[in-house]
Enzyme design. Structure first.
Site, PDB file in Angstrom:
ATOM      1  N   TYR A  75      47.957 -43.505  23.480  1.00 12.59           N
ATOM      2  CA  TYR A  75      48.289 -42.673  22.467  1.00 12.59           C
ATOM      3  C   TYR A  75      47.050 -41.847  22.094  1.00 12.59           C
ATOM      4  O   TYR A  75      46.647 -41.838  20.889  1.00 12.59           O
ATOM      5  CB  TYR A  75      48.693 -43.406  20.914  1.00 12.59           C
ATOM      6  CG  TYR A  75      49.830 -44.302  21.403  1.00 12.59           C
ATOM      7  CD1 TYR A  75      51.069 -43.531  21.485  1.00 12.59           C
ATOM      8  CD2 TYR A  75      49.740 -45.573  21.075  1.00 12.59           C
ATOM      9  CE1 TYR A  75      52.191 -44.571  21.645  1.00 12.59           C
ATOM     10  CE2 TYR A  75      50.872 -46.401  21.536  1.00 12.59           C
ATOM     11  CZ  TYR A  75      52.018 -45.775  21.710  1.00 12.59           C
ATOM     12  OH  TYR A  75      53.223 -46.778  21.860  1.00 12.59           O
ATOM     13  N   TYR A 114      61.384 -48.762  15.794  1.00  8.41           N
ATOM     14  CA  TYR A 114      60.392 -48.706  17.063  1.00  8.41           C
ATOM     15  C   TYR A 114      60.854 -49.348  18.064  1.00  8.41           C
ATOM     16  O   TYR A 114      61.104 -50.650  17.580  1.00  8.41           O
ATOM     17  CB  TYR A 114      58.846 -48.728  16.855  1.00  8.41           C
ATOM     18  CG  TYR A 114      58.150 -48.752  17.978  1.00  8.41           C
ATOM     19  CD1 TYR A 114      57.638 -47.297  18.523  1.00  8.41           C
ATOM     20  CD2 TYR A 114      57.760 -49.849  18.933  1.00  8.41           C
ATOM     21  CE1 TYR A 114      57.024 -47.125  19.946  1.00  8.41           C
ATOM     22  CE2 TYR A 114      57.007 -49.486  20.156  1.00  8.41           C
ATOM     23  CZ  TYR A 114      56.749 -48.328  20.378  1.00  8.41           C
ATOM     24  OH  TYR A 114      56.116 -48.071  21.549  1.00  8.41           O
ATOM     25  N   ASP A 168      66.515 -56.291  18.760  1.00  2.57           N
ATOM     26  CA  ASP A 168      65.147 -56.152  19.433  1.00  2.57           C
ATOM     27  C   ASP A 168      64.275 -57.062  18.840  1.00  2.57           C
ATOM     28  O   ASP A 168      63.559 -56.792  17.769  1.00  2.57           O
ATOM     29  CB  ASP A 168      64.636 -54.761  19.301  1.00  2.57           C
ATOM     30  CG  ASP A 168      63.350 -54.433  20.100  1.00  2.57           C
ATOM     31  OD1 ASP A 168      62.765 -55.527  20.271  1.00  2.57           O
ATOM     32  OD2 ASP A 168      62.994 -53.369  20.172  1.00  2.57           O
ATOM     33  N   LYS A 219      56.331 -59.346  24.616  1.00  2.00           N
ATOM     34  CA  LYS A 219      55.187 -59.600  23.612  1.00  2.00           C
ATOM     35  C   LYS A 219      54.848 -60.796  23.830  1.00  2.00           C
ATOM     36  O   LYS A 219      54.010 -61.428  24.708  1.00  2.00           O
ATOM     37  CB  LYS A 219      55.293 -59.131  22.196  1.00  2.00           C
ATOM     38  CG  LYS A 219      55.032 -57.583  22.143  1.00  2.00           C
ATOM     39  CD  LYS A 219      54.779 -57.096  20.649  1.00  2.00           C
ATOM     40  CE  LYS A 219      54.921 -55.805  20.637  1.00  2.00           C
ATOM     41  NZ  LYS A 219      53.616 -55.103  21.189  1.00  2.00           N
TER      42      LYS A 219
HETATM   43  N1  PLP Z   1      60.345 -53.077  20.701  1.00  5.62           N
HETATM   44  C1  PLP Z   1      59.657 -53.731  19.667  1.00  5.62           C
HETATM   45  C2  PLP Z   1      60.255 -54.291  18.536  1.00  5.62           C
HETATM   46  C3  PLP Z   1      58.350 -53.528  19.927  1.00  5.62           C
HETATM   47  O1  PLP Z   1      57.495 -53.721  18.827  1.00  5.62           O
HETATM   48  C4  PLP Z   1      57.593 -52.824  20.971  1.00  5.62           C
HETATM   49  C5  PLP Z   1      55.987 -52.595  21.031  1.00  5.62           C
HETATM   50  O2  PLP Z   1      55.422 -52.590  20.201  1.00  5.62           O
HETATM   51  C6  PLP Z   1      58.342 -52.607  22.150  1.00  5.62           C
HETATM   52  C7  PLP Z   1      59.777 -52.775  22.054  1.00  5.62           C
HETATM   53  C8  PLP Z   1      57.991 -52.025  23.407  1.00  5.62           C
HETATM   54  O3  PLP Z   1      57.204 -53.111  23.955  1.00  5.62           O
HETATM   55  P1  PLP Z   1      56.257 -52.887  25.050  1.00  5.62           P
HETATM   56  O4  PLP Z   1      54.997 -52.059  24.611  1.00  5.62           O
HETATM   57  O5  PLP Z   1      55.878 -54.241  25.817  1.00  5.62           O
HETATM   58  O6  PLP Z   1      56.987 -51.810  26.136  1.00  5.62           O
END
Ligand code: PLP
Length: 433
Positions: free
Chosen positions: A23, A151, A252, A281
């Protein structure tokens, strides 16, 4: 200038010349800190300083750095093989990890598709739901419904379900799939379900059900979209609406999974199971990139019927090193006291962040599990806030109007107190105060 000062200056010069940071413009507007090693909850900088990591490396390193058991799992796997393709081949680390994930995840999630980042796990979840409906003879059901403030990652499919204003839609106007958005859930983990909001959600689902494949949300905590906490009642309502209108529910759990909110998976606060669940993560304890998309037999069978197949297959799918370290990481969680640790950190953050409520320019202070957030009235002055935290020996990475922490679960009480003090100081320097 000493030799090491000169080396550091050269490293940062080359970084500025060649390395594009997340970013960021090229070169970045302010120089990054150079890390030479990390252990426990501490990052050691090239200039000799040591910082307590209040970010757990973007919320991953739940057991801290250089954990002996995780290091050993990785070395052990390295002696066998670092990688092998997954098409037509399999290996014990992947099979054992998938089995363990299924044991831990809410039933009836039984099938596991590995990928290498949270964003890709979301892409796979979207593909699963679109392919499911196509296989059912409903190719027109290809839109998703989500709530504002979310997100889900930076790839195109994931970006399209991020918040349409706070996310990156404006940068890619005309190229993102157009999905259906409902309002952001009312704030507050403890909030009762607001009947007006419930009706709003029901109306959005009802009026678009014919073209929807799935609903996708981050359960309980909207992370990078604004660190908002919301009621388990909303997750229950979404499950109910999906059942009533025959929609798939994608949760998610990339940020919330593996204990961060006080339950192993955030959907456990609501007592509901999704049809598709994304994890990433903290899956490898922050050691290596790995993510997974879990789904129910109903979805897998529909897609696989009559010679069908899920159309995805990353080169580094189910990387054995990543699977081995993830398996050990999950065993550490299963055998350890993460639940007590997260509750302890929650108490420490509640006490330690409370003084921020008295700062001018602070809109809200909130804590849930091992997540502590100070929200300001306006954008954080990131360089000033970062400096205030590093001056107190703590690494934080504020964004937008938020100064927040998600420390490793092994952070001790004294370190939690230091992180909290630094978060308050960063908020004061970066906008509040
Ligand atoms: N989904 C959520 C809820 C997230 O917080 C993130 C990253 O912060 C992602 C997906 C994307 O993960 P990555 O950065 O490993 O692509």
């Amino acid at each position: 200038m000493t030799r090491s000062d000169a080396d550091l200056a050269e490293l940062l010069d080359r970084d500025r010349l060649h390395v594009w940071h997340p970013y960021s413009p090229m070169p970045a507007s302010s120089p990054p800190l150079s890390v030479v090693s990390a252990s426990g909850v501490r990052l050691r900088l090239t200039d000799g300083r040591e910082l307590i990591d209040g970010m757990a490396s973007w919320w991953c390193a739940v057991h801290g750095y250089r954990h002996p058991a995780l290091d050993a799992a990785l070395r052990d796997q390295l002696d066998r093989m670092a990688h092998v393709m997954f098409g037509g081949l399999t290996h014990e680390p992947a099979v054992r990890l998938a089995t363990r994930l299924v044991e831990l995840a809410p039933a009836p999630l039984e099938h596991v598709f590995f990928s290498d980042s949270g964003s890709v796990s979301v892409e796979v979840a979207i593909k699963m739901s679109l392919q499911y409906w196509r296989a059912q003879g409903h190719p027109e059901r290809r839109r998703l419904l989500t709530v504002r403030g979310g997100y889900h990652g930076d790839t195109f499919g994931a970006m399209a379900v991020c918040d349409p204003v706070g996310g990156m839609h404006a940068h890619f106007a005309g190229t993102l799939a157009e999905h259906v958005f409902a309002d952001r859930p009312p704030d507050g983990f403890d909030a009762r379900l607001d009947p007006a909001y419930a009706e709003h959600l029901a109306e959005r689902v009802r009026s678009h059900a014919h073209e929807l494949a799935a609903v996708i949300v981050e359960p309980i905590v909207q992370g990078a979209g604004g660190m908002h906490f919301y009621s388990p009642d909303v997750v229950r309502l979404l499950r109910d609406l999906c059942d009533r209108h025959d929609l798939l529910l994608i949760l998610d759990e990339v940020a919330t999974g593996f204990g961060r909110t006080g339950q192993l998976f955030a959907c456990e606060h609501a007592g509901v199971a999704p049809d598709v669940m994304c994890v990433g993560k903290a899956l490898t304890g922050g050691y290596l990139p790995l993510a997974a998309t879990l789904c129910t037999p109903r979805i897998a069978h529909a897609i696989s019927r009559d010679g069908g197949a899920l159309m995805h297959g990353p080169t580094f799918m189910a990387n054995p090193l990543a699977c081995a370290v993830a398996l050990r990481n999950i065993e550490l969680l299963a055998d350890g006291c993460w639940r007590e640790d997260v509750a302890r950190i929650e108490r420490g953050l509640r006490d330690g962040l409370a003084p921020a409520r008295r700062l001018r320019g602070v809109r809200d202070v909130r804590v849930l599990g091992a997540i502590g957030v100070i929200q300001l009235d306006g954008s954080v002055d990131v360089p000033r806030a970062t400096l205030a935290a590093t001056d107190l020996g703590v690494w934080l990475r504020p964004f937008r109007d938020l100064v927040y922490t998600m420390p490793p679960y092994v952070t001790c009480d004294e370190e939690v107190a230091r992180i909290a003090a630094a978060t308050v100081a960063a908020a004061a320097a970066g906008g509040g105060g």
